[in-house]
Design a protein around this motif. Structure first.
Motif, PDB file in Angstrom:
ATOM      1  N   ALA A   1       7.331   8.657  36.517  1.00 18.19           N
ATOM      2  CA  ALA A   1       6.100   8.932  37.268  1.00 18.19           C
ATOM      3  C   ALA A   1       5.039   7.891  36.966  1.00 18.19           C
ATOM      4  O   ALA A   1       4.318   7.426  37.866  1.00 18.19           O
ATOM      5  N   LEU A   2       4.922   7.501  35.689  1.00 24.57           N
ATOM      6  CA  LEU A   2       3.942   6.491  35.308  1.00 24.57           C
ATOM      7  C   LEU A   2       4.264   5.153  35.949  1.00 24.57           C
ATOM      8  O   LEU A   2       3.375   4.444  36.429  1.00 24.57           O
ATOM      9  N   ALA A   3       5.558   4.801  35.960  1.00 25.83           N
ATOM     10  CA  ALA A   3       5.959   3.548  36.593  1.00 25.83           C
ATOM     11  C   ALA A   3       5.636   3.568  38.084  1.00 25.83           C
ATOM     12  O   ALA A   3       5.167   2.579  38.648  1.00 25.83           O
ATOM     13  N   GLN A   4       5.873   4.710  38.747  1.00 25.40           N
ATOM     14  CA  GLN A   4       5.563   4.829  40.166  1.00 25.40           C
ATOM     15  C   GLN A   4       4.070   4.714  40.412  1.00 25.40           C
ATOM     16  O   GLN A   4       3.623   4.062  41.354  1.00 25.40           O
ATOM     17  N   GLN A   5       3.282   5.386  39.554  1.00 24.30           N
ATOM     18  CA  GLN A   5       1.823   5.294  39.691  1.00 24.30           C
ATOM     19  C   GLN A   5       1.347   3.862  39.478  1.00 24.30           C
ATOM     20  O   GLN A   5       0.443   3.390  40.171  1.00 24.30           O
ATOM     21  N   GLU A   6       1.965   3.165  38.515  1.00 25.61           N
ATOM     22  CA  GLU A   6       1.605   1.766  38.277  1.00 25.61           C
ATOM     23  C   GLU A   6       1.924   0.914  39.506  1.00 25.61           C
ATOM     24  O   GLU A   6       1.137   0.055  39.908  1.00 25.61           O
ATOM     25  N   ALA A   7       3.094   1.154  40.128  1.00 25.47           N
ATOM     26  CA  ALA A   7       3.463   0.409  41.328  1.00 25.47           C
ATOM     27  C   ALA A   7       2.506   0.715  42.470  1.00 25.47           C
ATOM     28  O   ALA A   7       2.074  -0.185  43.202  1.00 25.47           O
ATOM     29  N   ASP A   8       2.147   2.015  42.647  1.00 24.28           N
ATOM     30  CA  ASP A   8       1.186   2.392  43.688  1.00 24.28           C
ATOM     31  C   ASP A   8      -0.167   1.751  43.435  1.00 24.28           C
ATOM     32  O   ASP A   8      -0.841   1.284  44.359  1.00 24.28           O
ATOM     33  N   TYR A   9      -0.551   1.730  42.167  1.00 26.39           N
ATOM     34  CA  TYR A   9      -1.843   1.122  41.800  1.00 26.39           C
ATOM     35  C   TYR A   9      -1.867  -0.362  42.146  1.00 26.39           C
ATOM     36  O   TYR A   9      -2.821  -0.870  42.736  1.00 26.39           O
ATOM     37  N   GLN A  10      -0.773  -1.060  41.810  1.00 29.36           N
ATOM     38  CA  GLN A  10      -0.712  -2.483  42.119  1.00 29.36           C
ATOM     39  C   GLN A  10      -0.701  -2.705  43.624  1.00 29.36           C
ATOM     40  O   GLN A  10      -1.303  -3.653  44.127  1.00 29.36           O
TER      41      GLN A  10
ATOM     42  N   ASP B   1      10.517  -2.102  36.960  1.00 25.58           N
ATOM     43  CA  ASP B   1      11.226  -2.145  35.676  1.00 25.58           C
ATOM     44  C   ASP B   1      10.309  -2.586  34.561  1.00 25.58           C
ATOM     45  O   ASP B   1      10.337  -2.028  33.458  1.00 25.58           O
ATOM     46  N   GLN B   2       9.465  -3.579  34.826  1.00 25.66           N
ATOM     47  CA  GLN B   2       8.522  -4.024  33.812  1.00 25.66           C
ATOM     48  C   GLN B   2       7.573  -2.908  33.452  1.00 25.66           C
ATOM     49  O   GLN B   2       7.242  -2.707  32.289  1.00 25.66           O
ATOM     50  N   ALA B   3       7.145  -2.176  34.475  1.00 31.42           N
ATOM     51  CA  ALA B   3       6.217  -1.078  34.195  1.00 31.42           C
ATOM     52  C   ALA B   3       6.869  -0.021  33.316  1.00 31.42           C
ATOM     53  O   ALA B   3       6.239   0.545  32.417  1.00 31.42           O
ATOM     54  N   GLN B   4       8.181   0.233  33.564  1.00 33.62           N
ATOM     55  CA  GLN B   4       8.855   1.226  32.748  1.00 33.62           C
ATOM     56  C   GLN B   4       9.004   0.755  31.304  1.00 33.62           C
ATOM     57  O   GLN B   4       8.869   1.530  30.363  1.00 33.62           O
ATOM     58  N   HIS B   5       9.240  -0.554  31.124  1.00 34.52           N
ATOM     59  CA  HIS B   5       9.406  -1.072  29.771  1.00 34.52           C
ATOM     60  C   HIS B   5       8.082  -1.133  29.022  1.00 34.52           C
ATOM     61  O   HIS B   5       8.058  -1.192  27.801  1.00 34.52           O
ATOM     62  N   GLU B   6       6.973  -1.143  29.793  1.00 34.59           N
ATOM     63  CA  GLU B   6       5.683  -1.287  29.148  1.00 34.59           C
ATOM     64  C   GLU B   6       4.988   0.048  28.940  1.00 34.59           C
ATOM     65  O   GLU B   6       3.802   0.101  28.639  1.00 34.59           O
ATOM     66  N   VAL B   7       5.728   1.160  29.136  1.00 37.20           N
ATOM     67  CA  VAL B   7       5.137   2.463  28.913  1.00 37.20           C
ATOM     68  C   VAL B   7       4.743   2.587  27.449  1.00 37.20           C
ATOM     69  O   VAL B   7       5.504   2.245  26.544  1.00 37.20           O
TER      70      VAL B   7
END
Length: 477
Positions: free
Chosen positions: A83-92, A137-143
């Motif tokens: 969910a955090l990765a998705q929110q990060e992608a939506d934010y970008q 993927d980067q967003a998931q690794h940077e959680v």
């Protein structure tokens, strides 16, 4: 006898006791003592074993329950990461849509938002933003890590000459563009004097001048670093001018139309831009730049004025031919005739959901010595030293992202043009001029590397072109 009888009884009794004691002794050697019951002896050993078994079983159940909880928590954590990765992608994506490679690549976006850059993506912007947007993927690794701060200005639909989003390091943007401009000026000159109001003694020069200009140019921008870029622009100019007038000194009663046109290479220019600071949401970005314009185009002093067709034939018997010059060229110039240096600064201020931006600059035209122009039948006129007036320019606008692909900008540009001087004296007829243009622009992002920009300019002062339409498409490589 009595003695014998007693002895017999005693012997028998002893024998009986012996016979009775043997089984008892044997029972005592094979059987436990009656003081300790047989059933009571194992009780102390079995009871602790059962308790231990129960405790072990309970501990195992607890461990299994904890393992189940840990598994559930791990699944929940994985779900939260996704969910955090998705929110990060939506934010970008939102940042990119509003031009912020903004809120630094913007929400107006280069930029993701992003993007510098954007060219005024520009957009180049859209491209700059996409190039710098982190993947899912980067967003998931940077959680669990602090998000990296965006350092590029927001990307907005570009409406001014200077974009705000810089080209990413090592990237090249090629931008073909086309601009159409049209202006119409009516002029009435009274040559004479009035005796009383409404009664004129003399001649009237009524003139309409219509200018049409079409410019196609190819721009190349290259990112030296993430905060510095260089740009080269090569224009090709086609200009046409129509003049409708009743000439003075001729007594003409009808209008005459005169047209001239010219086309060719314009003034090539180069620009260096550098991002001065690291801004962010509710923090302004500043981009300083220096533009140098050459005089590779045909300048106004290289074209011949229209005294062959309009002056000589009408006043062939006049001695002083200089009194008949109109200054109208036979061919339209494609350049200004002066080298120019223009320092300036572009600022962008992202504040959700819009981005405010603007430019402040000053154009200095380098004076020319020993200038002459072509007149009459192949003759020349020496003009000496000519210094064209400088131009102070200020502009302001705002950009708004409509969705991930479309954005809209609106702004106003105003220029103050100084006096032109010849040999240290103000040229007759030269006055300070104010040019004001209302600008409306839009941008449509086809892909991460292609963006279409459209700008409509409407003149709000008399000396400004009535309308200009500009279409450009930055392409990232």
């Amino acid at each position: 006898m009595r003695h014998t009888t007693w002895r017999y009884f005693l012997s028998s009794g002893c024998a009986g006791l012996v016979m009775l004691g043997a089984p008892v002794a044997a029972e005592q050697t094979t059987s436990p003592s009656p003081a300790v019951p047989a059933a009571a002896s194992p009780a102390p050993a079995d009871a602790p074993a059962d308790d231990l078994r129960k405790k072990v079983a309970e501990q195992g159940e607890r461990i299994d329950a904890m393992r189940s909880q840990i598994s559930a928590q791990i699944e929940q954590l994985d779900s939260m990461k996704r969910a955090l990765a998705q929110q990060e992608a939506d934010y970008q994506a939102l940042r990119h849509a509003v031009g912020m490679d903004v809120l630094d690549k913007q929400r107006a976006g280069s930029i993701a938002a992003g993007g510098p850059g954007a060219s005024a993506l520009p957009m180049p912007a859209g491209d700059a933003v996409a190039a710098n947007a982190p993947s899912t993927d980067q967003a998931q690794h940077e959680v669990g890590q602090a998000p990296k701060q965006d350092t590029r200005p927001p990307e907005v639909a570009p409406i001014f000459q200077q974009p705000g989003v810089l080209t990413p390091k090592g990237k090249l943007i090629i931008e073909p563009a086309y601009q159409f401009g049209y202006s119409s000026v009516d002029r009435v000159a009274l040559v004479g004097y009035t005796v009383i109001p409404a009664i004129l003694i003399g001649l009237i020069d009524a003139r309409q001048v219509k200018n049409t200009t079409q410019i196609g140019w190819l721009t190349a921008r290259y990112g030296i670093t993430n905060r510095m870029e260089v740009e080269v622009r090569v224009p090709y100019v086609y200009a046409h001018q129509d003049t409708v007038s009743r000439e003075i000194f001729t007594g003409a009663a009808t209008d005459k139309a005169f047209g001239s046109s010219g086309h060719g290479l314009g003034d090539i220019e180069a620009t260096l831009r550098y991002q001065l600071n690291v801004g962010g949401p509710d923090k302004a970005f500043y981009v300083g730049w220096l533009r140098v314009k050459s005089r590779t185009g045909t300048d106004p002093f290289q074209v011949t004025t229209d005294c062959i067709q309009r002056c000589v034939e009408n006043v062939i018997n006049e001695v002083d031919l200089s009194a008949t010059g109109t200054g109208l060229p036979l061919q339209q110039p494609t350049g200004s005739g002066f080298w120019s240096i223009q320092p300036g600064v572009t600022w962008l201020y992202p504040t959700d959901p819009v981005v405010f931006f603007g430019n402040l600059s000053y154009l200095y035209n380098v004076p020319r010595d020993n200038v002459s122009r072509k007149i009459l039948l192949g003759g020349t006129e020496q003009l000496g030293k000519v210094k064209e007036g400088g131009v102070a320019d200020v502009s302001i606008g705002m950009g708004l992202s409509l969705n991930e692909k479309a954005s809209l900008s609106i702004g106003y540009d105003q220029s103050f043009v100084g006096l032109t001087k010849q040999n240290g004296q103000t040229v007759p007829g030269s006055v300070k001029t104010v040019l004001g243009t209302l600008l409306i622009g839009g941008s449509w992002r086809f892909s991460d590397k292609r963006t279409l920009n459209f700008t409509l300019g409407v003149g709000v002062t008399r000396d400004t072109p009535d309308v200009t339409v500009t279409v450009r498409m930055p392409m990232l490589f």
